[in-house]
Write a protein that holds these residues in place. Sequence first.
Motif, PDB file in Angstrom:
ATOM      1  N   UNK A  66       0.852  -1.180   0.000  1.00 20.28           N
ATOM      2  CA  UNK A  66       0.000   0.000   0.000  1.00 20.28           C
ATOM      3  C   UNK A  66       0.893   1.235   0.000  1.00 20.28           C
ATOM      4  N   UNK A  67       0.385   2.330  -0.535  1.00 21.62           N
ATOM      5  CA  UNK A  67       1.208   3.522  -0.701  1.00 21.62           C
ATOM      6  C   UNK A  67       0.387   4.780  -0.444  1.00 21.62           C
ATOM      7  N   UNK A  68       1.077   5.844  -0.186  1.00 18.84           N
ATOM      8  CA  UNK A  68       0.472   7.179  -0.150  1.00 18.84           C
ATOM      9  C   UNK A  68       1.484   8.176  -0.671  1.00 18.84           C
ATOM     10  N   UNK A  69       0.977   9.297  -1.191  1.00 19.46           N
ATOM     11  CA  UNK A  69       1.845  10.372  -1.682  1.00 19.46           C
ATOM     12  C   UNK A  69       1.079  11.687  -1.564  1.00 19.46           C
ATOM     13  N   UNK A  70       1.743  12.681  -1.006  1.00 14.68           N
ATOM     14  CA  UNK A  70       1.110  13.980  -0.787  1.00 14.68           C
ATOM     15  C   UNK A  70       2.028  15.082  -1.302  1.00 14.68           C
ATOM     16  N   UNK A  71       1.446  16.167  -1.801  1.00  9.89           N
ATOM     17  CA  UNK A  71       2.269  17.246  -2.343  1.00  9.89           C
ATOM     18  C   UNK A  71       1.562  18.587  -2.203  1.00  9.89           C
ATOM     19  N   UNK A  72       2.370  19.627  -2.191  1.00  9.75           N
ATOM     20  CA  UNK A  72       1.886  21.003  -2.232  1.00  9.75           C
ATOM     21  C   UNK A  72       2.806  21.787  -3.145  1.00  9.75           C
ATOM     22  N   UNK A  73       2.224  22.436  -4.145  1.00  9.65           N
ATOM     23  CA  UNK A  73       2.988  23.102  -5.207  1.00  9.65           C
ATOM     24  C   UNK A  73       2.442  24.513  -5.388  1.00  9.65           C
ATOM     25  N   UNK A  74       3.322  25.499  -5.277  1.00  7.57           N
ATOM     26  CA  UNK A  74       2.917  26.907  -5.397  1.00  7.57           C
ATOM     27  C   UNK A  74       3.713  27.569  -6.516  1.00  7.57           C
ATOM     28  N   UNK A  75       3.019  28.187  -7.474  1.00 11.67           N
ATOM     29  CA  UNK A  75       3.663  28.894  -8.588  1.00 11.67           C
ATOM     30  C   UNK A  75       3.087  30.300  -8.686  1.00 11.67           C
ATOM     31  N   UNK A 128       7.703  26.697  -6.026  1.00  9.36           N
ATOM     32  CA  UNK A 128       8.356  25.716  -5.156  1.00  9.36           C
ATOM     33  C   UNK A 128       7.342  24.648  -4.799  1.00  9.36           C
ATOM     34  N   UNK A 129       7.856  23.474  -4.472  1.00 13.24           N
ATOM     35  CA  UNK A 129       6.990  22.332  -4.261  1.00 13.24           C
ATOM     36  C   UNK A 129       7.574  21.413  -3.214  1.00 13.24           C
ATOM     37  N   UNK A 130       6.709  20.679  -2.530  1.00 15.94           N
ATOM     38  CA  UNK A 130       7.139  19.666  -1.571  1.00 15.94           C
ATOM     39  C   UNK A 130       6.276  18.431  -1.759  1.00 15.94           C
ATOM     40  N   UNK A 131       6.893  17.239  -1.633  1.00 16.40           N
ATOM     41  CA  UNK A 131       6.101  16.013  -1.655  1.00 16.40           C
ATOM     42  C   UNK A 131       6.709  15.003  -0.704  1.00 16.40           C
ATOM     43  N   UNK A 132       5.861  14.126  -0.171  1.00 18.12           N
ATOM     44  CA  UNK A 132       6.300  13.158   0.830  1.00 18.12           C
ATOM     45  C   UNK A 132       5.266  12.050   0.941  1.00 18.12           C
ATOM     46  N   UNK A 133       5.686  10.940   1.533  1.00 22.76           N
ATOM     47  CA  UNK A 133       4.763   9.851   1.820  1.00 22.76           C
ATOM     48  C   UNK A 133       3.837  10.179   2.990  1.00 22.76           C
ATOM     49  N   UNK A 134       4.331  11.023   3.903  1.00 20.75           N
ATOM     50  CA  UNK A 134       3.601  11.366   5.124  1.00 20.75           C
ATOM     51  C   UNK A 134       3.287  12.857   5.087  1.00 20.75           C
ATOM     52  N   UNK A 135       2.032  13.219   5.317  1.00 23.55           N
ATOM     53  CA  UNK A 135       1.631  14.624   5.212  1.00 23.55           C
ATOM     54  C   UNK A 135       2.429  15.516   6.153  1.00 23.55           C
ATOM     55  N   UNK A 136       2.735  15.023   7.346  1.00 20.50           N
ATOM     56  CA  UNK A 136       3.467  15.839   8.323  1.00 20.50           C
ATOM     57  C   UNK A 136       4.904  16.108   7.909  1.00 20.50           C
ATOM     58  N   UNK A 137       5.390  15.390   6.893  1.00 23.21           N
ATOM     59  CA  UNK A 137       6.761  15.602   6.439  1.00 23.21           C
ATOM     60  C   UNK A 137       6.847  16.572   5.265  1.00 23.21           C
ATOM     61  N   UNK A 138       5.713  17.116   4.830  1.00 23.42           N
ATOM     62  CA  UNK A 138       5.745  18.179   3.826  1.00 23.42           C
ATOM     63  C   UNK A 138       6.356  19.433   4.429  1.00 23.42           C
ATOM     64  N   UNK A 139       7.004  20.251   3.578  1.00 22.58           N
ATOM     65  CA  UNK A 139       7.463  21.559   4.027  1.00 22.58           C
ATOM     66  C   UNK A 139       6.281  22.372   4.543  1.00 22.58           C
TER      67      UNK A 139
END
Length: 455
Positions: free
Chosen positions: A183-192, A206-217
Amino acid sequence: MTDSTTLKPLRDQPGHLLDLLDLVLNEAKRLGADAAEADIGVGDGLSATVRMGEVETLEHQRDKGLGVVVYQGQRKGSASSSDLSPAALTETVQAALAIAAHTKPDPCAGLADPALLASTIPDLDLYHPWPISPQDAIARALACEQIARDTDARIVNADGTTLATASGAHVYGNSHGFHGYWQYSRHSLDCTVIAKDASGMQRDGWQSQARVADELDSLENIGKTAARRTVDRLGARRLNTRSAPVIFEAPVAGSLFGHLVNALSGGNLYRRSSFLLDQVGEQIFPDWLRVHEQPHLRRGLRSAPFDDEGVATRARDLVTAGVLQGYVLGSYSARKLGLQTTGNAGGVHNLCIEPGSANAEQYNLPGLLKLMDTGLLVTDLMGFGVNIMTGDYSRGVSGYWVENGEIAYPVEEITIAGNLADLFKGIVATGQDIDPRRSTRTGSVLIDKLMVAGE
């Protein structure tokens, strides 16, 4: 068998999907296949995009799909379906068999060697679904965009800020008796955003992505970094054509090693369309450089316990002390080459480039700038002018001209060119500023020289 046209909650999926997998493989055998393999994937996703303080799109995805491959002797047929009901699965197997009946026998076709299949499935900690509501997703995207717009008065427009989350399950099995899933998950936040002054307008983000939401920038760091990078591009100039050292900033440096993987991939090798053909054991990088694959990294963006054929993944070096150690192969390409699969059906898993230099020093990006002294810092790549057969390399770029180890001014509308064989051997240092948002884990890369074409 449960009617799966209505999917179960994701937490219940693995056992349910394994039941469907058994149905497919049993049907293939019953209908006359000598061997078969199948994979089933399901996923949930939410994506919210805002622009200039307004919601632009809000999407929810609920995906499911099956791929089945059957073999009759050396004949192969494949089919796929997005309907996972038992009747549809049977029809999909029938379609694959019908195709196999009309294909030409291929002595290299077939399942992976059963001795190479994964016997254990390590827990790689890849599954951390984010139960965020659409309202909260919108609010976070709006807040990130507002931070960027408030950072500098020259930010006059936005080109979209997107928060996205996805999670799902993947199962694979074959008639050798292998069944596996993860099983997998992927989360991201991208601002342009877009900046403007008397010199014109520029766009960056700039953008951030991670398997765990709390590990996003943080929202603040993403928004402020997007604004700073955009404003810093204002006043960009062109350069006169010259030969110069070049630094690829970490977010784009991974593309260089993507070309390495492409050149080492089985399809290009057995078609004899790679500039690295027959180069195993040869020096292709400086003697201090190491490139290795780490498929079992905890929470890695390309971690996987087995490849697309069920073959166990393993840590291995592609390049040791600058010397090429091996290729990137699935079972079919390995047979074409008279070799053994490397567990790379579907690609490489977490390619890692160790920081270093000829004198064993490690540099962050400011250190690389000082080491380069005068040259080009590339922060954005455009175009696809890469010939893997010859190694010829040409890309449009933008970035910054560097003088005396410091950024002097932004540049745009220029092209860099060379040959990948020379470029690889000309690496002076790789930085310790490793970009965690990429599946190729590399810092910035300093090349001794490339042709820089401008005015």
